[in-house]
Structure formats: C-alpha cells, structure tokens
Enzyme design. Structure first.
Site, PDB file in Angstrom:
ATOM      1  N   GLU A  47      -5.691  -1.936  -1.809  1.00  0.00           N
ATOM      2  CA  GLU A  47      -5.201  -3.020  -0.965  1.00  0.00           C
ATOM      3  C   GLU A  47      -4.908  -2.461   0.430  1.00  0.00           C
ATOM      4  OE1 GLU A  47      -1.720  -6.464  -1.139  1.00  0.00           O
ATOM      5  OE2 GLU A  47      -1.548  -4.666  -2.372  1.00  0.00           O
ATOM      6  N   ASP A  58       7.439  -8.064   4.375  1.00  0.00           N
ATOM      7  CA  ASP A  58       7.505  -6.614   4.231  1.00  0.00           C
ATOM      8  C   ASP A  58       8.878  -6.059   4.559  1.00  0.00           C
ATOM      9  OD1 ASP A  58       4.771  -6.259   3.506  1.00  0.00           O
ATOM     10  OD2 ASP A  58       4.248  -6.718   5.582  1.00  0.00           O
TER      11      ASP A  58
END
Length: 266
Positions: A47, A58
């Site tokens: 990924e 995030d």
C-alpha cells in the site's frame, strides 16, 4: 477478475502481509529502494500513500512522513514514475494507493485511473470518500472498467445497515480499522475484534484486512489468526523516519513481521 481478488483466491497462507509507506519520504529515489526492499521482505500487497496536505485519517507518525515528502517537489508524474519503478521490481504483487479524493479529482478521475493502472496500481483506499455518494458510484464504475478495486474502510462505529449497503461498491478487500481514532501504534485492541472481523467477512463476502494500530510482530501474529490480511503502516513509517535512507534496517524489521504472520500457522 481483479488482480487483488485473484491474489486472495490463490494465496497459500492464512493471512497476507500488507505494508504501507508514504511515497516521497525521505525522497522519491529512496522510496523506490524502500518499495523494492519491502516487496522482497515478505510483503504480499503493498500500500503506497500519496502525500496530501490534509491527511485527516492519519496519526502523527504518518503526518510527519507526509510533511517530509511534501518538502520535495511534488508532481503526479513523479508519483506514477516512482510507483511503476516499484511495481516493475515484483510485478506479480499487487500495489494499492491510499489517497484522499482531492488529488484524484484534481487530476481527473479517468486520467488518474489510467495512469495509476499503467503504473501497477490495482486498487484504491480513499479514507474521505463516503461509499454512498455520487462520486463514489462514478469512481467505482470507472474502476470496474479497468479491473481495479475500490477498497472501503470499516470502523468499529460503522452501523450494520451501512455495512450491508457497502456490497454495491466494495471490491478487492475490506480495510478494517481496528480501533477508534487515527492511525498510530497501539498497545491493546477491543476484545470483540475477532467477532467483528468474522461478521464482516460473512456479510460482505470479501477478505478482511486489519490495520490502524498494529505495531508489533506479536500483535500481527495474534490478529492473523482470524483476519485475511494484516496492514502495517505507522510502525514502518517510524523506521523510515529514524533511519532515513538506511533501507536495510527496514527490511530486517519487515521480515520479522512477515515471519510472525506466517509463523502462527506453521
């Protein structure tokens, strides 16, 4: 059939290893070397994060990685060229982009997907794209034309009714967020994690890969008993942060994760 679906159907292990890192950190040349090393260290699916100025899903480790990456000169041509260089090293292993919708929209959906496909990308994870919007439907349709997958995220707070509706626009695998909040390394997970993953697998009829917070080989080994894949991001990004262009250090740690995921079933 998408390459990701084919990979899961032909896999010879209980759980696959899905590492993540941000392209351009510490620079794009190093990203190619990190990508190659990670693929050689046991990764099944890789990924790749496209740096974006507002990474709302995030945590601090990946946010710092994005900030470092954006200090370099950014262009989609650089992103796609770096991706292709990684893909060409081990073309049999699927690559996935984790990106936000803004870069795709800015580039133009068909244009972005065409260039991503040529670069070796087989699926997209888009944290800020709700599954039931018109944009999601258009994107899913365009992805299907190219045998690419739209990989939806499911969290512990996702209602069961919403999960059922995801069948219409989900493919490849489901990215199950193991805990509340943003990405980051955690010590503990909910006691019903196994039940949640089994429920998703039964109802969505797709492989379930668990991520967000899995930070040690021991945690990866435990969850690998019931998840189809283990996604490791912040732990890898921290290694890159601490070691810069010392790719060998990252490769050593990745091999430990890979062994722990597979060792549970030997």
């Amino acid at each position: 059939m998408s390459k990701i679906k084919d990979y899961f159907e032909k896999k010879t292990v209980q759980s696959v290893f899905v590492p993540f890192f941000t392209l351009g950190d510490p620079d794009y040349k190093a990203s190619v070397e990190y990508g190659k090393a990670i693929l050689e260290s046991g990764a099944d699916i890789l990924e790749l994060g496209i740096p974006f100025s507002d990474p709302v899903a995030d945590g601090p480790v990946i946010q710092r990685a994005v900030a470092r990456s954006l200090k370099n000169s950014f262009s989609f041509d650089q992103i796609f060229a770096t991706t292709k260089a990684i893909h060409d090293h081990r073309p049999e292993k699927p690559l996935v982009y984790l990106t936000y919708f803004n870069p795709i929209y800015h580039c133009g959906i068909p244009n972005f997907l065409d260039k991503a496909k040529v670069s070796g990308i087989e699926g997209l994870v888009i944290p800020d794209l709700p599954f039931d919007t018109e944009e999601s439907k258009i994107l899913f349709s365009e992805l299907r034309k190219r045998d690419m997958d739209l990989i939806h995220l499911v969290t512990p707070a996702t209602p069961k009714k919403r999960i059922q509706s995801m069948k219409k626009t989900s493919s490849g695998f489901i990215y199950y967020v193991t805990s509340f909040g943003v990405t980051g390394e955690r010590r503990e997970f909910s006691i019903d994690l196994e039940d949640r993953i089994k429920f998703l697998k039964k109802n969505l009829e797709l492989p379930i890969c668990a991520g967000f917070g899995i930070s040690t080989p021991e945690q990866a080994s435990q969850i690998a008993h019931y998840a189809d894949g283990i996604i490791i991001g912040s732990a890898i990004q921290r290694i890159i942060e601490e070691n810069g262009e010392n790719v060998s250090k990252c490769a050593d740690v990745l091999r430990e994760y890979s062994k722990s995921i597979r060792g549970s079933f030997s």
